[in-house]
Design a protein around this motif. Structure first.
Motif, PDB file in Angstrom:
ATOM      1  N   ILE A 177       1.058  -1.161  -0.200  1.00  0.00           N
ATOM      2  CA  ILE A 177      -0.191  -0.049  -0.129  1.00  0.00           C
ATOM      3  C   ILE A 177       1.058   0.876  -0.009  1.00  0.00           C
ATOM      4  CG2 ILE A 177      -0.769   0.825   1.109  1.00  0.00           C
ATOM      5  CD1 ILE A 177      -2.746  -1.621   2.043  1.00  0.00           C
ATOM      6  N   ILE A 178       0.827   2.445  -1.529  1.00  0.00           N
ATOM      7  CA  ILE A 178       1.890   3.437  -0.974  1.00  0.00           C
ATOM      8  C   ILE A 178       0.440   4.445  -1.137  1.00  0.00           C
ATOM      9  CG2 ILE A 178       2.870   4.399  -2.578  1.00  0.00           C
ATOM     10  CD1 ILE A 178       4.218   1.166  -3.717  1.00  0.00           C
ATOM     11  N   THR A 179       0.788   5.474  -0.411  1.00  0.00           N
ATOM     12  CA  THR A 179      -0.021   6.886  -0.831  1.00  0.00           C
ATOM     13  C   THR A 179       0.690   7.649  -1.222  1.00  0.00           C
ATOM     14  OG1 THR A 179      -1.521   6.319   0.345  1.00  0.00           O
ATOM     15  CG2 THR A 179      -1.664   8.358   0.582  1.00  0.00           C
ATOM     16  N   ARG A 180       0.615   8.627  -1.985  1.00  0.00           N
ATOM     17  CA  ARG A 180       1.134   9.951  -2.433  1.00  0.00           C
ATOM     18  C   ARG A 180       0.614  11.051  -2.430  1.00  0.00           C
ATOM     19  NH1 ARG A 180       6.645   9.648  -4.966  1.00  0.00           N
ATOM     20  NH2 ARG A 180       6.923   7.629  -4.028  1.00  0.00           N
ATOM     21  N   LEU A 231     -12.054   9.086 -12.652  1.00  0.00           N
ATOM     22  CA  LEU A 231     -10.715  10.533 -12.069  1.00  0.00           C
ATOM     23  C   LEU A 231     -11.451   9.650 -10.569  1.00  0.00           C
ATOM     24  CD1 LEU A 231     -13.163  13.354 -13.107  1.00  0.00           C
ATOM     25  CD2 LEU A 231     -10.711  12.639 -13.298  1.00  0.00           C
ATOM     26  N   GLU A 232     -11.402   8.663 -10.071  1.00  0.00           N
ATOM     27  CA  GLU A 232     -11.983   8.235  -8.553  1.00  0.00           C
ATOM     28  C   GLU A 232     -11.417   6.817  -8.485  1.00  0.00           C
ATOM     29  OE1 GLU A 232     -15.515   7.822  -7.024  1.00  0.00           O
ATOM     30  OE2 GLU A 232     -16.005  10.175  -7.833  1.00  0.00           O
ATOM     31  N   ARG A 233     -10.888   5.740  -9.478  1.00  0.00           N
ATOM     32  CA  ARG A 233     -10.753   4.628  -8.975  1.00  0.00           C
ATOM     33  C   ARG A 233     -10.377   4.017 -10.379  1.00  0.00           C
ATOM     34  NH1 ARG A 233     -11.937   1.541  -4.472  1.00  0.00           N
ATOM     35  NH2 ARG A 233     -12.428  -0.506  -4.986  1.00  0.00           N
ATOM     36  N   ILE A 234      -9.406   2.983 -10.527  1.00  0.00           N
ATOM     37  CA  ILE A 234      -8.957   1.820 -11.593  1.00  0.00           C
ATOM     38  C   ILE A 234      -8.137   0.269 -10.249  1.00  0.00           C
ATOM     39  CG2 ILE A 234      -7.667   1.061 -13.161  1.00  0.00           C
ATOM     40  CD1 ILE A 234      -6.831   4.422 -13.690  1.00  0.00           C
ATOM     41  N   THR A 283      -3.901  15.900  -5.497  1.00  0.00           N
ATOM     42  CA  THR A 283      -4.478  14.496  -5.426  1.00  0.00           C
ATOM     43  C   THR A 283      -3.264  13.528  -4.748  1.00  0.00           C
ATOM     44  OG1 THR A 283      -4.576  15.007  -8.072  1.00  0.00           O
ATOM     45  CG2 THR A 283      -4.565  13.024  -6.981  1.00  0.00           C
ATOM     46  N   LYS A 284      -4.892  13.276  -3.678  1.00  0.00           N
ATOM     47  CA  LYS A 284      -4.088  12.455  -3.277  1.00  0.00           C
ATOM     48  C   LYS A 284      -4.507  11.031  -3.428  1.00  0.00           C
ATOM     49  CE  LYS A 284      -4.961   9.883   1.320  1.00  0.00           C
ATOM     50  NZ  LYS A 284      -5.675   9.665   2.281  1.00  0.00           N
ATOM     51  N   MET A 285      -3.047   9.791  -4.095  1.00  0.00           N
ATOM     52  CA  MET A 285      -3.183   8.793  -4.967  1.00  0.00           C
ATOM     53  C   MET A 285      -3.201   7.420  -3.413  1.00  0.00           C
ATOM     54  SD  MET A 285      -1.694   7.942  -8.407  1.00  0.00           S
ATOM     55  CE  MET A 285      -0.012   6.665  -7.547  1.00  0.00           C
ATOM     56  N   THR A 286      -3.441   6.232  -3.516  1.00  0.00           N
ATOM     57  CA  THR A 286      -3.062   5.469  -2.995  1.00  0.00           C
ATOM     58  C   THR A 286      -3.540   4.361  -4.145  1.00  0.00           C
ATOM     59  OG1 THR A 286      -3.864   6.659  -1.148  1.00  0.00           O
ATOM     60  CG2 THR A 286      -4.033   4.475  -0.991  1.00  0.00           C
ATOM     61  N   GLU A 315      -8.182  11.119  -4.950  1.00  0.00           N
ATOM     62  CA  GLU A 315      -8.847  12.330  -4.086  1.00  0.00           C
ATOM     63  C   GLU A 315      -8.259  13.452  -4.218  1.00  0.00           C
ATOM     64  OE1 GLU A 315      -9.552  10.873   0.201  1.00  0.00           O
ATOM     65  OE2 GLU A 315      -8.661   8.813  -0.262  1.00  0.00           O
ATOM     66  N   GLU A 316      -8.829  14.540  -4.467  1.00  0.00           N
ATOM     67  CA  GLU A 316      -8.452  15.914  -4.343  1.00  0.00           C
ATOM     68  C   GLU A 316      -7.663  16.208  -2.539  1.00  0.00           C
ATOM     69  OE1 GLU A 316      -8.970  18.004  -6.165  1.00  0.00           O
ATOM     70  OE2 GLU A 316     -10.083  17.119  -8.006  1.00  0.00           O
TER      71      GLU A 316
END
Length: 165
Positions: free
Chosen positions: A16-19, A86-89, A131-134, A125-126
């Motif tokens: 799990i990586i959040t940037r 714009l939300e999930r793949i 942009t917060k990407m997980t 996510e905004e």
């Protein structure tokens, strides 16, 4: 901001990586769905992506290639399971040959306990104008291959940050 976790259970791990990227969500999203933009950042440091094909729809397939600095190609393929613009793949992830046929990890000199198929989920996510990407990568075997995958994802995301212009 970068957050990294390795969660293990019964010989398998999740990465799990959040940037947080200093870019609008639409631009980060497009970096994942536009093959030409994807080729600019996919793969660890000093790797290139000479080929990327995407059929971006639920049930559609992708095929891409990472090329090492020594010239070795690593192909991967999968099927899109969920796409929320714009939300999930959500997609499956498998090693492949250049024709898109699934091959075992041993094809590339890796351990035999890699599953033929893993699952990747990426959310967007905004976040305060950024942009917060997980990313969650499920099913990797424990040990050095998971650590290498985590390093590869992080280096790819470093390149992604540089490609957002």
């Amino acid at each position: 901001m970068a957050k990294n976790d390795l969660i293990g259970e019964r010989g398998k791990q999740e990465i799990i990586i959040t940037r947080v990227f200093d870019a609008p969500r639409e631009l980060v999203w497009n970096a994942w769905i536009d093959p030409e933009h994807f080729k600019r950042w996919w793969g660890p440091k000093d790797y290139t992506c000479p080929f990327c094909q995407m059929e971006l729809r639920v049930g559609g397939k992708y095929l891409n290639c990472m090329r090492s600095p020594e010239g070795q190609d690593f192909w991967s393929t999968g099927v899109y399971r969920e796409i929320v613009p714009l939300e999930r793949i959500v997609y499956t992830d498998s090693f492949a040959d250049a024709e898109g046929n699934v091959v075992p990890a041993t094809h590339y000199g890796m351990r035999s306990d890699f599953p033929l198929e893993m699952l990747v989920t990426v959310t967007f996510e905004e976040h305060d104008g950024k942009t917060k990407m997980t990313l969650m990568h499920i099913g990797l075997p424990t040990g050095p291959d998971s650590e290498g995958a985590q390093q590869g994802w992080n280096e790819s995301f470093d390149k992604l940050a540089e490609s957002l212009w």
